[in-house]
Design a protein around this motif. Sequence first.
Motif, mmCIF file in Angstrom:
data_model
loop_
_atom_site.group_PDB
_atom_site.id
_atom_site.type_symbol
_atom_site.label_atom_id
_atom_site.label_comp_id
_atom_site.label_asym_id
_atom_site.label_seq_id
_atom_site.Cartn_x
_atom_site.Cartn_y
_atom_site.Cartn_z
ATOM 1 N N GLN A 46 0.826 -1.205 0.000
ATOM 2 C CA GLN A 46 0.000 0.000 0.000
ATOM 3 C C GLN A 46 0.866 1.264 0.000
ATOM 4 O O GLN A 46 0.500 2.272 -0.609
ATOM 5 N N HIS A 47 2.000 1.187 0.680
ATOM 6 C CA HIS A 47 2.886 2.351 0.735
ATOM 7 C C HIS A 47 3.471 2.667 -0.634
ATOM 8 O O HIS A 47 3.583 3.857 -1.025
ATOM 9 N N PHE A 48 3.862 1.655 -1.374
ATOM 10 C CA PHE A 48 4.446 1.867 -2.698
ATOM 11 C C PHE A 48 3.416 1.733 -3.816
ATOM 12 O O PHE A 48 3.789 1.821 -4.996
ATOM 13 N N ASN A 49 2.155 1.498 -3.415
ATOM 14 C CA ASN A 49 1.065 1.402 -4.398
ATOM 15 C C ASN A 49 1.406 0.376 -5.488
ATOM 16 O O ASN A 49 1.402 0.658 -6.693
ATOM 17 N N THR A 50 1.711 -0.833 -5.065
ATOM 18 C CA THR A 50 2.070 -1.897 -5.991
ATOM 19 C C THR A 50 1.508 -3.218 -5.476
ATOM 20 O O THR A 50 0.887 -3.287 -4.413
ATOM 21 N N GLU A 51 1.760 -4.281 -6.232
ATOM 22 C CA GLU A 51 1.319 -5.627 -5.868
ATOM 23 C C GLU A 51 2.499 -6.583 -5.940
ATOM 24 O O GLU A 51 3.573 -6.248 -6.477
ATOM 25 N N LEU A 52 2.283 -7.778 -5.423
ATOM 26 C CA LEU A 52 3.326 -8.808 -5.455
ATOM 27 C C LEU A 52 3.517 -9.284 -6.884
ATOM 28 O O LEU A 52 2.592 -9.772 -7.536
ATOM 29 N N SER A 53 4.739 -9.206 -7.386
ATOM 30 C CA SER A 53 5.046 -9.594 -8.763
ATOM 31 C C SER A 53 6.516 -9.985 -8.845
ATOM 32 O O SER A 53 7.238 -9.999 -7.823
ATOM 33 N N GLU A 54 6.965 -10.290 -10.046
ATOM 34 C CA GLU A 54 8.364 -10.674 -10.232
ATOM 35 C C GLU A 54 9.310 -9.528 -9.916
ATOM 36 O O GLU A 54 10.405 -9.749 -9.380
ATOM 37 N N GLU A 55 8.914 -8.286 -10.190
ATOM 38 C CA GLU A 55 9.772 -7.127 -9.945
ATOM 39 C C GLU A 55 9.820 -6.733 -8.470
ATOM 40 O O GLU A 55 10.831 -6.186 -7.998
ATOM 41 N N THR A 56 8.745 -7.003 -7.729
ATOM 42 C CA THR A 56 8.679 -6.552 -6.333
ATOM 43 C C THR A 56 8.926 -7.651 -5.311
ATOM 44 O O THR A 56 9.025 -7.359 -4.114
ATOM 45 N N ALA A 57 9.023 -8.918 -5.725
ATOM 46 C CA ALA A 57 9.144 -10.022 -4.774
ATOM 47 C C ALA A 57 10.442 -9.943 -3.989
ATOM 48 O O ALA A 57 10.446 -10.059 -2.747
ATOM 49 N N LEU A 58 11.577 -9.718 -4.663
ATOM 50 C CA LEU A 58 12.858 -9.676 -3.963
ATOM 51 C C LEU A 58 12.972 -8.435 -3.077
ATOM 52 O O LEU A 58 13.488 -8.505 -1.953
ATOM 53 N N ALA A 59 12.489 -7.298 -3.557
ATOM 54 C CA ALA A 59 12.530 -6.080 -2.738
ATOM 55 C C ALA A 59 11.636 -6.214 -1.511
ATOM 56 O O ALA A 59 11.974 -5.719 -0.420
ATOM 57 N N TYR A 60 10.485 -6.876 -1.667
ATOM 58 C CA TYR A 60 9.599 -7.100 -0.522
ATOM 59 C C TYR A 60 10.241 -8.030 0.502
ATOM 60 O O TYR A 60 10.081 -7.846 1.713
ATOM 61 N N PHE A 61 10.994 -9.032 0.034
ATOM 62 C CA PHE A 61 11.655 -9.956 0.953
ATOM 63 C C PHE A 61 12.782 -9.274 1.720
ATOM 64 O O PHE A 61 12.992 -9.555 2.911
ATOM 65 N N CYS A 62 13.526 -8.396 1.080
ATOM 66 C CA CYS A 62 14.704 -7.785 1.699
ATOM 67 C C CYS A 62 14.322 -6.556 2.530
ATOM 68 O O CYS A 62 14.835 -5.439 2.336
ATOM 69 N N GLN A 63 13.428 -6.760 3.487
ATOM 70 C CA GLN A 63 13.064 -5.704 4.422
ATOM 71 C C GLN A 63 13.746 -5.944 5.762
ATOM 72 O O GLN A 63 14.033 -7.085 6.148
ATOM 73 N N ILE A 64 13.981 -4.876 6.493
ATOM 74 C CA ILE A 64 14.687 -4.995 7.769
ATOM 75 C C ILE A 64 13.860 -5.775 8.783
ATOM 76 O O ILE A 64 14.390 -6.523 9.604
ATOM 77 N N GLY A 65 12.542 -5.624 8.743
ATOM 78 C CA GLY A 65 11.695 -6.311 9.708
ATOM 79 C C GLY A 65 11.475 -7.785 9.417
ATOM 80 O O GLY A 65 10.872 -8.495 10.240
ATOM 81 N N ASN A 66 11.958 -8.274 8.282
ATOM 82 C CA ASN A 66 11.774 -9.683 7.927
ATOM 83 C C ASN A 66 12.751 -10.544 8.737
ATOM 84 O O ASN A 66 13.968 -10.386 8.611
ATOM 85 N N PRO A 67 12.265 -11.482 9.586
ATOM 86 C CA PRO A 67 13.191 -12.309 10.384
ATOM 87 C C PRO A 67 13.998 -13.285 9.542
ATOM 88 O O PRO A 67 15.020 -13.809 10.025
ATOM 89 N N PHE A 68 13.581 -13.556 8.318
ATOM 90 C CA PHE A 68 14.330 -14.472 7.444
ATOM 91 C C PHE A 68 15.466 -13.770 6.692
ATOM 92 O O PHE A 68 16.259 -14.430 6.022
ATOM 93 N N TYR A 69 15.519 -12.481 6.796
ATOM 94 C CA TYR A 69 16.482 -11.700 6.023
ATOM 95 C C TYR A 69 17.700 -11.383 6.869
ATOM 96 O O TYR A 69 17.590 -10.959 8.025
ATOM 97 N N ASP A 70 18.896 -11.596 6.299
ATOM 98 C CA ASP A 70 20.165 -11.318 6.959
ATOM 99 C C ASP A 70 20.647 -9.932 6.518
ATOM 100 O O ASP A 70 20.912 -9.702 5.332
ATOM 101 N N ARG A 71 20.797 -9.032 7.487
ATOM 102 C CA ARG A 71 21.161 -7.646 7.162
ATOM 103 C C ARG A 71 22.633 -7.511 6.774
ATOM 104 O O ARG A 71 23.049 -6.460 6.266
#
Length: 252
Positions: free
Chosen positions: A20-45
Amino acid sequence: MDLSKESLLNLNWSDLSWFQHFNTELSEETALAYFCQIGNPFYDRSSLNEQIYTRNLPVEAMLNATGIEYALIHRQDPVLYIIRKHFREGPNELRPLQEYYILAPGHIYQAPDAASVISHRLLTAVHHFGKAFDEASQRAAYHPSSGYYWKTNNSSDELIKKDSSKDKALTNTQRIRFDTIFHNYHERFRPRIPAGTTTQTAIPPSTTNNETTAIAGGDTNLPRKEERTPSDSQSTTSERPMIEVKKQKTQK
């Protein structure tokens, strides 16, 4: 966030407000950027992806770098996207470490490894087997007159009433069991007669009732028959013809 491997397998993370913040949906272009968030416990900073985002470097800069990297390896629009975590050791040297699923609209799960899947399925099978054995042990019942039987929800009370009868005839199986056990005990505990002992002779059938009752009662002072000598027997036999001759004379 420091989480163990077992807790990560049971964890589900999502942040739908990001779309909603970026006004987009889950897709091939946004999947990796959505995963690499700081709040994601699966993501290594400390990964190479975080260095590129913070330093605003081009993606080609990761090819010659060394470290942990996240990449999109599979997609099934618009419901499934798979992110792989691997360790880059050179331009063409990648060592896979872990995989993650992104399910629409944005739920992330960690994919379990083969050992976790096998152990979980074995534990599930053992649980259901133990539950089945417990249920079977509760349903099994035994009664001396009818043997083993299975109790059901509908007929358990009726079977108990029928089996409680004392006048019920024995089954063929119970007769065979009794005959076998009785024969074995009879052979094992048969009385042993020591060698050299004399056995008592049977009482002749010509004995009177008084003698048999006295013997049964243990009375040894029985009246004995008079013993006849050979001379007495000859005298009796010799007297019989004389008596017969006298009878014939009187008749004449």
